[in-house]
Write a protein that holds these residues in place. Sequence first.
Motif, mmCIF file in Angstrom:
data_model
loop_
_atom_site.group_PDB
_atom_site.id
_atom_site.type_symbol
_atom_site.label_atom_id
_atom_site.label_comp_id
_atom_site.label_asym_id
_atom_site.label_seq_id
_atom_site.Cartn_x
_atom_site.Cartn_y
_atom_site.Cartn_z
ATOM 1 N N ASP A 75 0.656 -1.284 0.105
ATOM 2 C CA ASP A 75 -0.136 0.012 0.299
ATOM 3 C C ASP A 75 0.864 1.183 0.072
ATOM 4 O O ASP A 75 0.397 2.093 -0.534
ATOM 5 C CB ASP A 75 -0.887 0.044 1.263
ATOM 6 N N TYR A 107 2.150 1.854 -3.462
ATOM 7 C CA TYR A 107 1.080 2.326 -4.317
ATOM 8 C C TYR A 107 0.641 4.031 -3.966
ATOM 9 O O TYR A 107 0.552 4.592 -4.893
ATOM 10 C CB TYR A 107 -0.277 1.598 -3.921
ATOM 11 N N GLU A 108 0.886 4.362 -2.887
ATOM 12 C CA GLU A 108 0.504 5.522 -2.394
ATOM 13 C C GLU A 108 1.483 6.500 -2.818
ATOM 14 O O GLU A 108 1.298 7.755 -3.222
ATOM 15 C CB GLU A 108 0.489 5.895 -0.754
ATOM 16 N N ARG A 168 0.922 6.930 -6.638
ATOM 17 C CA ARG A 168 0.026 7.833 -7.081
ATOM 18 C C ARG A 168 0.410 9.287 -6.651
ATOM 19 O O ARG A 168 0.109 10.129 -7.390
ATOM 20 C CB ARG A 168 -1.422 7.481 -6.022
ATOM 21 N N ARG A 169 0.897 9.574 -5.490
ATOM 22 C CA ARG A 169 1.238 11.026 -5.023
ATOM 23 C C ARG A 169 2.110 11.513 -6.290
ATOM 24 O O ARG A 169 2.093 12.749 -6.569
ATOM 25 C CB ARG A 169 1.839 11.127 -3.734
ATOM 26 N N MET A 182 5.165 11.490 4.258
ATOM 27 C CA MET A 182 5.193 9.968 4.679
ATOM 28 C C MET A 182 6.612 9.568 5.711
ATOM 29 O O MET A 182 6.246 8.563 6.019
ATOM 30 C CB MET A 182 5.470 9.553 3.611
#
Length: 57
Positions: free
Chosen positions: A2, A5-6, A9-10, A25
């Motif tokens: 995850d 993926y994050e 995406r960002r 993060m």
Amino acid sequence: MDMIYEIRRRYKVQKQSISAIAREMGLSRPTVRKHVETVEEAQVRTSTADAAPIGRL
């Protein structure tokens, strides 16, 4: 998974910089850069050497 993926995406959808992603993060910039540049998903490796052989306890 995850987290990767994050990060992607960002970077790709939200157009955030690597520095901004790392700061928000709590990761290092090289870690964020590594996940942005990878093409395939990370695979989890398991070792069967530690498992007891079947039939023997």
